[in-house]
Structures are given as structure tokens and as C-alpha cells.
Design a protein around this motif. Structure first.
Motif, short mmCIF file in Angstrom:
data_model
loop_
_atom_site.label_atom_id
_atom_site.label_comp_id
_atom_site.label_asym_id
_atom_site.label_seq_id
_atom_site.Cartn_x
_atom_site.Cartn_y
_atom_site.Cartn_z
N TRP A 66 -10.38 18.87 -17.13
CA TRP A 66 -10.32 19.31 -15.73
C TRP A 66 -10.93 18.21 -14.89
N GLU A 67 -10.08 17.40 -14.24
CA GLU A 67 -10.55 16.23 -13.53
C GLU A 67 -10.04 16.18 -12.09
N PRO A 68 -10.82 16.69 -11.13
CA PRO A 68 -10.44 16.49 -9.72
C PRO A 68 -10.64 15.02 -9.36
N VAL A 69 -9.62 14.39 -8.81
CA VAL A 69 -9.66 12.98 -8.47
C VAL A 69 -9.45 12.83 -6.97
N SER A 70 -10.36 12.12 -6.32
CA SER A 70 -10.20 11.89 -4.89
C SER A 70 -10.01 10.41 -4.57
N ASP A 71 -9.97 9.56 -5.58
CA ASP A 71 -9.77 8.13 -5.38
C ASP A 71 -8.32 7.86 -5.01
N VAL A 72 -8.11 7.34 -3.82
CA VAL A 72 -6.76 7.10 -3.32
C VAL A 72 -5.99 6.18 -4.26
N GLY A 73 -6.61 5.16 -4.78
CA GLY A 73 -5.92 4.22 -5.66
C GLY A 73 -5.46 4.86 -6.95
N ALA A 74 -6.17 5.88 -7.42
CA ALA A 74 -5.82 6.53 -8.68
C ALA A 74 -4.73 7.58 -8.52
N THR A 75 -4.49 8.02 -7.30
CA THR A 75 -3.57 9.15 -7.11
C THR A 75 -2.42 8.90 -6.17
N SER A 76 -2.43 7.80 -5.46
CA SER A 76 -1.44 7.58 -4.42
C SER A 76 -0.90 6.17 -4.49
N PRO A 77 0.42 6.01 -4.53
CA PRO A 77 0.97 4.66 -4.54
C PRO A 77 0.68 3.96 -3.20
N ALA A 78 0.66 2.64 -3.24
CA ALA A 78 0.38 1.88 -2.02
C ALA A 78 1.45 2.10 -0.96
N SER A 79 2.66 2.36 -1.39
CA SER A 79 3.74 2.66 -0.45
C SER A 79 4.58 3.77 -1.05
N SER A 80 5.46 4.32 -0.26
CA SER A 80 6.29 5.42 -0.73
C SER A 80 7.25 4.95 -1.80
N PRO A 81 7.47 5.78 -2.85
CA PRO A 81 8.46 5.41 -3.86
C PRO A 81 9.84 5.30 -3.23
N PRO A 82 10.70 4.44 -3.76
CA PRO A 82 12.04 4.24 -3.18
C PRO A 82 12.83 5.54 -3.02
N HIS A 83 12.73 6.47 -3.99
CA HIS A 83 13.50 7.71 -3.88
C HIS A 83 13.04 8.56 -2.70
N SER A 84 11.77 8.47 -2.31
CA SER A 84 11.29 9.21 -1.14
C SER A 84 11.95 8.71 0.13
N VAL A 85 12.10 7.40 0.22
CA VAL A 85 12.71 6.81 1.41
C VAL A 85 14.16 7.24 1.53
N ILE A 86 14.85 7.30 0.42
CA ILE A 86 16.26 7.71 0.43
C ILE A 86 16.40 9.15 0.87
N ILE A 87 15.57 10.03 0.34
CA ILE A 87 15.67 11.45 0.63
C ILE A 87 15.16 11.78 2.02
N MET A 88 14.04 11.20 2.42
CA MET A 88 13.38 11.59 3.67
C MET A 88 13.57 10.61 4.81
N GLY A 89 13.91 9.41 4.52
CA GLY A 89 13.93 8.38 5.54
C GLY A 89 12.60 7.64 5.52
N ALA A 90 12.64 6.36 5.82
CA ALA A 90 11.46 5.50 5.71
C ALA A 90 10.32 5.96 6.61
N GLN A 91 10.61 6.34 7.85
CA GLN A 91 9.55 6.71 8.78
C GLN A 91 8.84 7.99 8.34
N ARG A 92 9.59 9.00 7.95
CA ARG A 92 9.00 10.27 7.50
C ARG A 92 8.21 10.06 6.20
N ALA A 93 8.76 9.32 5.27
CA ALA A 93 8.06 9.05 4.01
C ALA A 93 6.75 8.31 4.27
#
Length: 119
Positions: A66-93
Motif C-alpha cells: 500500500w504505497e500512496p505516492v505524491s512525487d510528480v516524477g514517479a506518477t506523471s509523465p513530463a508531457s502528455s502521452p501521444p494517444h492523449s493528444v489524439i483523443i483529446m487534442g493537444a491543448q486539452r491534454a
């Protein structure tokens, strides 16, 4: 969430393993929006990790990790994954990724990494 976890419990055999990574409510609320699962607070229903753990244990899961992680680097990519941009659009992603990073940095959200066993 209780129905979701109850469904996992129902389909697992005794000794079966459930592992997940899931966003959960941090100590500071409310979240900044938009986030990947909601445009605004009316669409977001995050629970704090201790409440989720209580639900899981009540259902009959044994917590192995049971590991709550709040470190941004450990849980969030530096930029949106390419598939997010395709589905949502670059600005929304980009807006969702920025809000997610801010929520993690400010303690409004944690990313929980957990492994459980069905008793």
C-alpha cells in the motif's frame, strides 16, 4: 468505488491478486480541474486512501502493499502521452496534465500503488 472493488472481489478466486495504481484524494481539497477523469468537481469522486483501504479490507482483501505516492516524477509523465493528444487534442491534454501535476504537488491528489490478496 465500493461496487467496483466488490466486483473485483467477486471474480477473484481465494488467493487471487489485485494490483492497481489509482488516483485518490489528498489531504487538501478541492482538486484543480480539468483532470483525466473529470472536467469539474461534479464528475470527480475520489476517495482518500484510508477510506479505500477500509472498503477493501471490509470486502475481504488482505493488503500486501500500500504505497500512496505524491512525487510528480514517479506518477506523471513530463508531457502528455501521444494517444492523449489524439483523443483529446493537444491543448486539452496539456491542461489535464498541468492540473494533475499541480494536484500532486499541492497534496490534493495521491497516486496509490497497491497489491491485495483475496482471503
Amino acid at each position: 468505488k465500493r461496487r467496483l472493488y466488490a466486483g473485483f472481489h467477486r471474480v477473484l478466486r481465494p488467493g487471487g491478486m489485485l494490483s492497481f495504481q489509482e488516483p485518490m484524494a489528498g489531504v487538501l481539497q478541492p482538486l484543480h480541474f480539468p483532470v483525466m477523469w473529470a472536467e469539474d468537481a461534479s464528475m470527480s469522486h475520489l476517495l482518500p486512501p484510508d477510506e479505500v483501504r477500509d472498503i477493501l479490507e471490509t470486502l475481504g482483501f488482505e493488503v500486501r502493499s500500500w504505497e500512496p505516492v505524491s512525487d510528480v516524477g514517479a506518477t506523471s509523465p513530463a508531457s502528455s502521452p501521444p494517444h492523449s493528444v489524439i483523443i483529446m487534442g493537444a491543448q486539452r491534454a496539456a491542461a489535464m496534465a498541468a492540473a494533475g501535476r499541480t494536484n500532486l504537488l499541492e497534496g490534493r491528489m495521491v497516486s496509490l500503488h497497491a497489491t491485495l490478496i483475496k482471503r
